[in-house]
Write an enzyme that holds these catalytic residues in place. Sequence first.
Site, short mmCIF file in Angstrom:
data_model
loop_
_atom_site.label_atom_id
_atom_site.label_comp_id
_atom_site.label_asym_id
_atom_site.label_seq_id
_atom_site.Cartn_x
_atom_site.Cartn_y
_atom_site.Cartn_z
N ASP A 44 0.87 -1.19 0.00
CA ASP A 44 0.00 0.00 0.00
C ASP A 44 0.90 1.23 0.00
OD1 ASP A 44 -3.23 0.35 0.90
OD2 ASP A 44 -1.98 2.15 1.02
N ASP A 64 4.12 3.01 -3.81
CA ASP A 64 3.09 3.60 -4.66
C ASP A 64 3.05 2.80 -5.97
OD1 ASP A 64 1.66 5.04 -6.51
OD2 ASP A 64 2.45 6.99 -5.89
N ALA A 129 -19.58 -1.55 -9.31
CA ALA A 129 -20.90 -1.35 -9.91
C ALA A 129 -21.01 0.04 -10.53
CB ALA A 129 -21.98 -1.55 -8.86
N CYS A 130 -20.08 0.94 -10.19
CA CYS A 130 -20.07 2.27 -10.80
C CYS A 130 -19.70 2.20 -12.28
CB CYS A 130 -19.10 3.21 -10.09
SG CYS A 130 -19.65 3.63 -8.43
N TYR A 159 -14.57 7.83 -11.69
CA TYR A 159 -14.35 6.53 -11.04
C TYR A 159 -14.87 5.35 -11.89
CZ TYR A 159 -14.68 3.03 -7.28
OH TYR A 159 -14.55 1.90 -6.51
N LYS A 163 -12.78 2.27 -13.96
CA LYS A 163 -12.98 0.83 -13.72
C LYS A 163 -13.26 0.10 -15.04
CE LYS A 163 -12.66 0.60 -9.19
NZ LYS A 163 -11.43 0.03 -8.61
N LYS A 202 -18.50 5.34 3.31
CA LYS A 202 -19.72 5.12 2.55
C LYS A 202 -20.91 5.14 3.50
CE LYS A 202 -17.73 2.90 -1.30
NZ LYS A 202 -18.16 2.06 -2.39
N ALA A 203 -22.12 5.05 2.90
CA ALA A 203 -23.35 5.27 3.67
C ALA A 203 -23.48 4.43 4.95
CB ALA A 203 -24.56 5.08 2.76
N ARG A 232 -29.90 1.08 -2.53
CA ARG A 232 -28.66 0.36 -2.80
C ARG A 232 -28.72 -1.01 -2.13
NH1 ARG A 232 -28.19 4.44 -5.08
NH2 ARG A 232 -26.47 5.92 -5.23
P1 NAD Z 1 -9.74 1.66 0.64
O1 NAD Z 1 -9.67 3.10 0.29
O2 NAD Z 1 -10.03 1.29 2.05
O3 NAD Z 1 -8.41 0.91 0.18
C1 NAD Z 1 -7.71 1.24 -0.98
C2 NAD Z 1 -6.24 1.31 -0.62
O4 NAD Z 1 -5.50 1.53 -1.83
C3 NAD Z 1 -5.90 2.46 0.33
O5 NAD Z 1 -5.29 1.96 1.51
C4 NAD Z 1 -4.93 3.31 -0.45
O6 NAD Z 1 -3.88 3.87 0.33
C5 NAD Z 1 -4.38 2.32 -1.47
N1 NAD Z 1 -3.83 2.98 -2.64
C6 NAD Z 1 -4.39 3.98 -3.36
N2 NAD Z 1 -3.55 4.36 -4.34
C7 NAD Z 1 -2.43 3.58 -4.23
C8 NAD Z 1 -1.23 3.50 -4.95
N3 NAD Z 1 -0.98 4.32 -5.96
N4 NAD Z 1 -0.30 2.59 -4.55
C9 NAD Z 1 -0.53 1.77 -3.49
N5 NAD Z 1 -1.67 1.80 -2.78
C10 NAD Z 1 -2.62 2.70 -3.15
O7 NAD Z 1 -10.85 1.04 -0.35
P2 NAD Z 1 -11.56 -0.40 -0.32
O8 NAD Z 1 -12.96 -0.16 0.07
O9 NAD Z 1 -10.73 -1.37 0.42
O10 NAD Z 1 -11.53 -0.75 -1.88
C11 NAD Z 1 -10.64 -1.71 -2.44
C12 NAD Z 1 -10.94 -1.85 -3.93
O11 NAD Z 1 -12.32 -2.23 -4.12
C13 NAD Z 1 -10.77 -0.57 -4.75
O12 NAD Z 1 -10.27 -0.89 -6.02
C14 NAD Z 1 -12.17 -0.04 -4.88
O13 NAD Z 1 -12.33 0.78 -6.01
C15 NAD Z 1 -12.96 -1.34 -5.01
N6 NAD Z 1 -14.37 -1.19 -4.64
C16 NAD Z 1 -14.73 -1.01 -3.33
C17 NAD Z 1 -16.07 -0.87 -3.00
C18 NAD Z 1 -16.51 -0.68 -1.57
O14 NAD Z 1 -17.71 -0.63 -1.33
N7 NAD Z 1 -15.61 -0.58 -0.59
C19 NAD Z 1 -17.05 -0.90 -4.01
C20 NAD Z 1 -16.65 -1.07 -5.32
C21 NAD Z 1 -15.31 -1.24 -5.63
#
Ligand code: NAD
Length: 346
Positions: A44, A64, A129-130, A159, A163, A202-203, A232
Amino acid sequence: MSEAGPDQSRKDDCLVITGAGGFIGGSLVRYFHDEGFTRIRAVDKKPLAEWFQRVPEVECLSLDVSQPENCRRACEGAVEVYNLAADMGGMGFIERFRIECLRSILITAHMVEAAYRAGAERYFFSSSACAYNTGLQNDPNARALKESDAYPAMAERGYGWEKLLSEMFCQEYWAERGLKTFIARFHNCYGPHGTWDGGREKAPAAICRKVIEAKDRGTDAIDIWGDGSQARSYMYIDDCIQGIDKIAHCDELIATPINLGSSELVSVNELVSLVEEIAGVKLKRSYKLDAPKGVGGRNSDNTMIRRILKWAPSTPLREGLAKTYAWIEQQCQARKAGKRTVRDAM
Ligand code: NAD
């Protein structure tokens, strides 16, 4: 992996999980660790001290992964790669920071290439789903979205388009280069160890926090974004993690986007009532009609996942919310006591 869990001989395979400092990535690391995997590399961009969960015996790298050289380092020796890193949040974040969301395409472009060059056997991508056509989601009673509803494309600006393009990268790496890629379109996921404050929540987490704070302060009202009619479905984290494992190990699903979400549709008003019930309070609702609220209605059609995996997320919302509420309540108490919380780690 099979119903009986992973093949013993594969437990020394190197699994790479990006986004491991966040909600779903962190929970996936814990899951594979508990399943007995011995070579997990968690990655991360956040400094290690800010990760939501740290799992003992797991190699943790602060890198990163929008930078190609960091992706090469992250993927060294990888057998399976789970790319969950993305700059994301709830509606408040994705409607306001579209450029940040679009820039996550750099993560996909460099991670899938690095996984391919490292000779990984499987690559998992967390879509959303977005990515679905927003024109189909105006009505709170809109029919559930099936996988073919992403095209003709009119995804969520920023976003959602990122995706959709990332999904295409995954599909072409399979078509042109033979990398087995797997794509799950997550519908809202919630649960303990997720963001609950600070603007990216989120909500479900936001409503739990608002109800807890109202109780704590002795106020009798909470703010709700929109008119509360937006509908939702919400998937509990344990279902999400199980689903990722099942999808990433099902060869019938190579390069084939599939819904991973609950099909229990509720309006925001119903969600608030459930949280009130759990908290044992009844609050006045103050509707913020100009706040970000996203599409009118979005639900997951689980026909395909049931047919292929003979499984679908099934944790009742009431049950998952009760666990989430209890965890957020602990976080609020910890913050009041001046202790470190997930929110402070953002
Ligand atoms: P989160 O924000 O808790 O975790 C994402 C992590 O990615 C963060 O810790 C962030 O620091 C890390 N990150 C961002 N850019 C980075 C980079 N350049 N290098 C390394 N790390 C990086 O989000 P989440 O809820 O755990 O989501 C995980 C995945 O699931 C994402 O791809 C998100 O788009 C997808 N997603 C989540 C949901 C949801 O409801 N949580 C819904 C649809 C899709």
